[in-house]
Write a protein that holds these residues in place. Structure first.
Motif, PDB file in Angstrom:
ATOM      1  N   GLU A 141      16.424  46.293  85.524  1.00 23.84           N
ATOM      2  CA  GLU A 141      16.720  46.799  86.652  1.00 23.84           C
ATOM      3  C   GLU A 141      18.086  47.354  86.758  1.00 23.84           C
ATOM      4  N   ALA A 142      19.078  46.694  86.134  1.00 25.31           N
ATOM      5  CA  ALA A 142      20.426  46.747  86.323  1.00 25.31           C
ATOM      6  C   ALA A 142      20.666  48.034  85.443  1.00 25.31           C
ATOM      7  N   GLY A 143      19.953  48.332  84.502  1.00 22.64           N
ATOM      8  CA  GLY A 143      20.144  49.584  83.606  1.00 22.64           C
ATOM      9  C   GLY A 143      20.942  48.796  82.325  1.00 22.64           C
ATOM     10  N   PHE A 144      20.799  47.793  82.059  1.00 20.51           N
ATOM     11  CA  PHE A 144      21.406  47.125  81.063  1.00 20.51           C
ATOM     12  C   PHE A 144      20.542  47.157  79.775  1.00 20.51           C
ATOM     13  N   PHE A 145      19.424  46.832  79.850  1.00 22.19           N
ATOM     14  CA  PHE A 145      18.196  47.041  78.847  1.00 22.19           C
ATOM     15  C   PHE A 145      17.108  47.997  79.064  1.00 22.19           C
ATOM     16  N   THR A 147      13.233  48.576  77.550  1.00 19.53           N
ATOM     17  CA  THR A 147      12.052  48.439  76.516  1.00 19.53           C
ATOM     18  C   THR A 147      10.988  48.276  77.116  1.00 19.53           C
ATOM     19  N   PRO A 148       9.833  48.991  76.601  1.00 17.91           N
ATOM     20  CA  PRO A 148       8.604  48.806  77.462  1.00 17.91           C
ATOM     21  C   PRO A 148       7.916  47.499  76.979  1.00 17.91           C
ATOM     22  N   TYR A 149       8.482  46.851  75.904  1.00 18.46           N
ATOM     23  CA  TYR A 149       7.756  45.434  75.675  1.00 18.46           C
ATOM     24  C   TYR A 149       8.968  44.305  75.560  1.00 18.46           C
ATOM     25  N   PRO A 150       9.527  43.967  77.086  1.00 18.37           N
ATOM     26  CA  PRO A 150      10.390  43.046  77.072  1.00 18.37           C
ATOM     27  C   PRO A 150       9.730  41.593  76.562  1.00 18.37           C
ATOM     28  N   TYR A 151       8.586  41.196  77.043  1.00 24.39           N
ATOM     29  CA  TYR A 151       7.981  39.802  76.452  1.00 24.39           C
ATOM     30  C   TYR A 151       7.989  39.582  74.930  1.00 24.39           C
ATOM     31  N   GLU A 152       7.254  40.785  74.465  1.00 21.54           N
ATOM     32  CA  GLU A 152       7.185  40.812  72.963  1.00 21.54           C
ATOM     33  C   GLU A 152       8.464  41.058  72.205  1.00 21.54           C
ATOM     34  N   SER A 153       9.434  41.600  72.743  1.00 21.82           N
ATOM     35  CA  SER A 153      10.629  41.872  72.147  1.00 21.82           C
ATOM     36  C   SER A 153      11.255  40.405  71.829  1.00 21.82           C
ATOM     37  N   ARG A 190      18.771  46.788  69.754  1.00 22.12           N
ATOM     38  CA  ARG A 190      17.909  47.596  69.340  1.00 22.12           C
ATOM     39  C   ARG A 190      16.478  47.489  69.934  1.00 22.12           C
ATOM     40  N   LEU A 191      16.127  45.873  69.957  1.00 20.46           N
ATOM     41  CA  LEU A 191      14.912  45.531  70.275  1.00 20.46           C
ATOM     42  C   LEU A 191      14.709  45.588  71.910  1.00 20.46           C
ATOM     43  N   LEU A 192      15.955  45.201  72.526  1.00 20.95           N
ATOM     44  CA  LEU A 192      15.952  45.325  74.015  1.00 20.95           C
ATOM     45  C   LEU A 192      16.469  46.467  74.588  1.00 20.95           C
ATOM     46  N   GLY A 193      16.732  47.661  73.856  1.00 23.68           N
ATOM     47  CA  GLY A 193      17.217  49.069  74.147  1.00 23.68           C
ATOM     48  C   GLY A 193      18.615  48.778  74.939  1.00 23.68           C
ATOM     49  N   LYS A 195      22.692  49.122  74.906  1.00 25.51           N
ATOM     50  CA  LYS A 195      23.949  50.158  74.132  1.00 25.51           C
ATOM     51  C   LYS A 195      24.388  49.223  73.124  1.00 25.51           C
ATOM     52  N   GLU A 196      24.686  50.076  72.011  1.00 25.71           N
ATOM     53  CA  GLU A 196      25.520  49.441  70.738  1.00 25.71           C
ATOM     54  C   GLU A 196      26.834  48.701  71.178  1.00 25.71           C
ATOM     55  N   GLY A 197      26.997  47.406  70.923  1.00 23.95           N
ATOM     56  CA  GLY A 197      27.933  46.781  71.127  1.00 23.95           C
ATOM     57  C   GLY A 197      27.878  45.981  72.350  1.00 23.95           C
ATOM     58  N   SER A 198      26.964  46.371  73.379  1.00 21.20           N
ATOM     59  CA  SER A 198      26.893  45.927  74.666  1.00 21.20           C
ATOM     60  C   SER A 198      26.561  44.181  74.532  1.00 21.20           C
ATOM     61  N   LEU A 199      26.041  43.799  73.558  1.00 20.89           N
ATOM     62  CA  LEU A 199      25.862  42.305  73.181  1.00 20.89           C
ATOM     63  C   LEU A 199      26.988  41.379  72.639  1.00 20.89           C
ATOM     64  N   LYS A 200      27.947  42.233  72.465  1.00 21.58           N
ATOM     65  CA  LYS A 200      28.923  41.477  71.483  1.00 21.58           C
ATOM     66  C   LYS A 200      29.541  40.139  72.032  1.00 21.58           C
ATOM     67  N   PHE A 201      29.152  40.074  73.251  1.00 17.33           N
ATOM     68  CA  PHE A 201      29.580  38.679  73.842  1.00 17.33           C
ATOM     69  C   PHE A 201      28.890  37.384  73.389  1.00 17.33           C
TER      70      PHE A 201
END
Length: 215
Positions: A141-145, A147-153, A190-193, A195-201
């Motif tokens: 909803e915030a545009g951070f992820f 993916t059409p498959y949130p649960y499965e991912s 990539r699974l969650l769609g 941006k590259e490097g956005s989960l480096k935290f």
């Protein structure tokens, strides 16, 4: 004078005593008689609640699982912290190392207890996946992820994490361990769609985890 206690209170008292003894003496080194002596109850009272020492261990595992899920749910519902912080804290809540659970974890990792270990993993995955999925939807909803498959991912991520990071990694050299962690974060993005490097935290998650294992 005989003290009569509520059934649930007595059950928790037995579990507390057993856990303390398992930590001090190990599961195999603790006898049923020692548990009886510590709680000061008759054998019949113990068997009313638990069929065996293994049954007590199963109950301790279930209690530990519930503690994890309660902690994760509380974090996920905290409106005062950011999505990034929630993700880190929920994942870190899965770290069940520590004095109070060390004997339980060591017991589960024994080859003869593979089924018990699998049961614990299955419960954690099935319980945590919906919690993390809600966080992913919040991120969508915030545009951070995206993916059409949130649960499965999330389910895939949880299952892989349980297999890849649950066992002892002491055999890995520093560079191998670091690459393994970075690859994990790379594929989560990539699974969650994301941006590259956005989960480096999430590197903080691994740093805290490694510090806990090295203590």
């Amino acid at each position: 004078m005989r003290v009569v206690k509520d059934a649930n209170e007595r059950k928790e008292e037995i579990l507390d005593a057993a856990q303390e003894l398992f930590i001090q003496k190990g599961f195999d080194g603790t006898s049923t008689n020692e548990i009886l002596d510590k709680v000061k109850i008759a054998r019949g009272t113990l068997y009313y609640h638990f069929k065996s020492k293994e049954d007590i261990m199963d109950a301790l595992i279930e209690r530990l699982n519930q503690q994890i899920l309660t902690s994760a749910s509380k974090i996920a519902g905290d409106k005062s912290i950011s999505l990034e912080e929630k993700l880190i804290r929920v994942i870190l809540s899965l770290n069940i190392s520590g004095d109070e659970s060390k004997e339980i974890i060591e017991h589960m990792h024994k080859p003869q207890n593979a089924l018990m270990h699998q049961k614990m993993q299955s419960k954690v995955v099935s319980g945590i996946t919906p919690i993390l999925t809600d966080l992913v939807r919040e991120g969508m909803e915030a545009g951070f992820f995206n993916t059409p498959y949130p649960y499965e991912s999330i389910e895939m991520i949880m299952i892989y994490a349980n297999v890849a990071f649950d066992s002892n990694e002491s055999y890995l050299i520093e560079e191998q361990r670091k690459n393994k962690e970075l690859a994990f974060i790379y594929h989560i993005e990539r699974l969650l769609g994301a941006k590259e490097g956005s989960l480096k935290f999430m590197r903080n998650m691994f740093e805290n985890r490694n510090e806990a294992y090295n203590e």
